[in-house]
Design a protein around this motif. Structure first.
Motif, PDB file in Angstrom:
ATOM      1  N   SER A  29       0.863  -1.174   0.000  1.00  0.00           N
ATOM      2  CA  SER A  29       0.000   0.000   0.000  1.00  0.00           C
ATOM      3  C   SER A  29       0.899   1.223   0.000  1.00  0.00           C
ATOM      4  N   THR A  32      -0.798   5.320   4.473  1.00  0.00           N
ATOM      5  CA  THR A  32      -0.151   5.644   5.744  1.00  0.00           C
ATOM      6  C   THR A  32       0.611   4.470   6.341  1.00  0.00           C
ATOM      7  N   GLN A  33       0.299   3.262   5.929  1.00  0.00           N
ATOM      8  CA  GLN A  33       0.956   2.065   6.456  1.00  0.00           C
ATOM      9  C   GLN A  33       2.249   1.722   5.718  1.00  0.00           C
ATOM     10  N   MET A  34       2.637   2.529   4.759  1.00  0.00           N
ATOM     11  CA  MET A  34       3.730   2.165   3.871  1.00  0.00           C
ATOM     12  C   MET A  34       5.014   1.771   4.613  1.00  0.00           C
ATOM     13  N   LYS A  35       5.418   2.529   5.614  1.00  0.00           N
ATOM     14  CA  LYS A  35       6.657   2.197   6.325  1.00  0.00           C
ATOM     15  C   LYS A  35       6.520   0.873   7.078  1.00  0.00           C
ATOM     16  N   GLN A  36       5.388   0.660   7.721  1.00  0.00           N
ATOM     17  CA  GLN A  36       5.163  -0.593   8.433  1.00  0.00           C
ATOM     18  C   GLN A  36       5.190  -1.777   7.468  1.00  0.00           C
ATOM     19  N   LEU A  37       4.574  -1.632   6.315  1.00  0.00           N
ATOM     20  CA  LEU A  37       4.539  -2.709   5.331  1.00  0.00           C
ATOM     21  C   LEU A  37       5.934  -2.976   4.765  1.00  0.00           C
ATOM     22  N   SER A  39       8.666  -2.496   6.387  1.00  0.00           N
ATOM     23  CA  SER A  39       9.365  -3.156   7.483  1.00  0.00           C
ATOM     24  C   SER A  39       8.998  -4.638   7.544  1.00  0.00           C
ATOM     25  N   THR A  69      -3.362  -4.243   0.262  1.00  0.00           N
ATOM     26  CA  THR A  69      -3.971  -4.379   1.587  1.00  0.00           C
ATOM     27  C   THR A  69      -5.494  -4.315   1.550  1.00  0.00           C
ATOM     28  N   ASP A  70      -6.064  -3.744   0.510  1.00  0.00           N
ATOM     29  CA  ASP A  70      -7.524  -3.623   0.452  1.00  0.00           C
ATOM     30  C   ASP A  70      -8.202  -4.794  -0.263  1.00  0.00           C
ATOM     31  N   ASP A 101       1.444 -10.488   8.103  1.00  0.00           N
ATOM     32  CA  ASP A 101       0.140  -9.831   8.034  1.00  0.00           C
ATOM     33  C   ASP A 101      -0.887 -10.724   8.733  1.00  0.00           C
ATOM     34  N   GLU A 103      -3.983 -10.568   9.042  1.00  0.00           N
ATOM     35  CA  GLU A 103      -5.278 -10.763   8.382  1.00  0.00           C
ATOM     36  C   GLU A 103      -5.376 -12.140   7.718  1.00  0.00           C
TER      37      GLU A 103
END
Length: 152
Positions: A29, A32-37, A39, A69-70, A101, A103
C-alpha cells in the motif's frame, strides 16, 4: 534454493528431491501504512532467506507474492488458489506461505497450502551483525512446522 538462475539450474537437475515451495506473502500500500509494510517485507525477506539456507536442497524459495492491503477475503483466497493449483500441476507436494500480516490468520482454515504467520520485528534500527542471529532464533521456532508437514 532461491529464484536465481544458478539455483534454478540446480532445481532442474534435482526436481524429484525438491517437493516444497516457500512463498512470502507481502502486503502493499502507498498509504499511511507504507513504512510498516516495508518493514514487514524486510523482516520476511531476511526470515525466508534464513529458512531457505536451513533447508537448501529440500525447499525452493519463490519471490514475494505481493498483494494490496484492500483485497477482499475472496480475492486473497483466489490468489492462493491460483498459486497452489499451478504448483500442484508441477508436482509440488508442499506449499508454504509465510507472512507477518495477521489478516491471513482469519482465512487460514479456508486456504490451500500451509500458512506460517510470524509477527515481524522492525529491523531498521538493528545492526546487520545481529539480524542473522535474531533470524536464526526465529527459524528454530518454525522448523517443526516444516518437519511436521513433511512427515504427514
Amino acid at each position: 534454493m532461491k529464484w536465481i538462475a544458478q539455483d534454478v539450474d540446480l532445481y532442474s537437475q534435482s526436481k524429484e528431491y525438491v517437493d516444497t515451495v516457500l512463498i512470502p506473502l507481502c502486503p502493499l500500500s502507498l498509504g499511511t501504512q507504507m513504512k510498516q509494510l516495508a518493514s514487514m517485507y524486510e523482516f520476511n525477506t531476511i526470515l525466508t532467506n534464513e529458512i531457505e539456507r536451513q533447508f537448501k536442497g529440500r525447499l525452493f524459495l519463490f519471490p514475494a507474492a505481493t498483494y494490496f492491503t484492500d483485497w477482499t477475503k475472496e480475492k486473497k483466497l483466489e490468489f492462493i488458489h491460483e498459486w497452489t493449483s499451478k504448483l500442484s500441476v508441477d508436482g509440488v507436494k508442499h506449499v508454504f506461505f509465510i507472512t507477518s500480516d495477521s489478516e491471513w490468520k482469519e482465512i487460514e482454515s479456508e486456504m490451500e497450502g500451509t500458512l506460517i504467520w510470524s509477527p515481524y520485528i522492525p529491523m531498521d534500527h538493528v545492526e546487520d551483525k545481529y539480524k542473522r542471529s535474531m533470524m536464526e532464533d526465529q527459524v528454530k521456532q518454525l522448523l517443526h512446522i516444516f518437519i511436521q508437514k513433511w512427515r504427514q
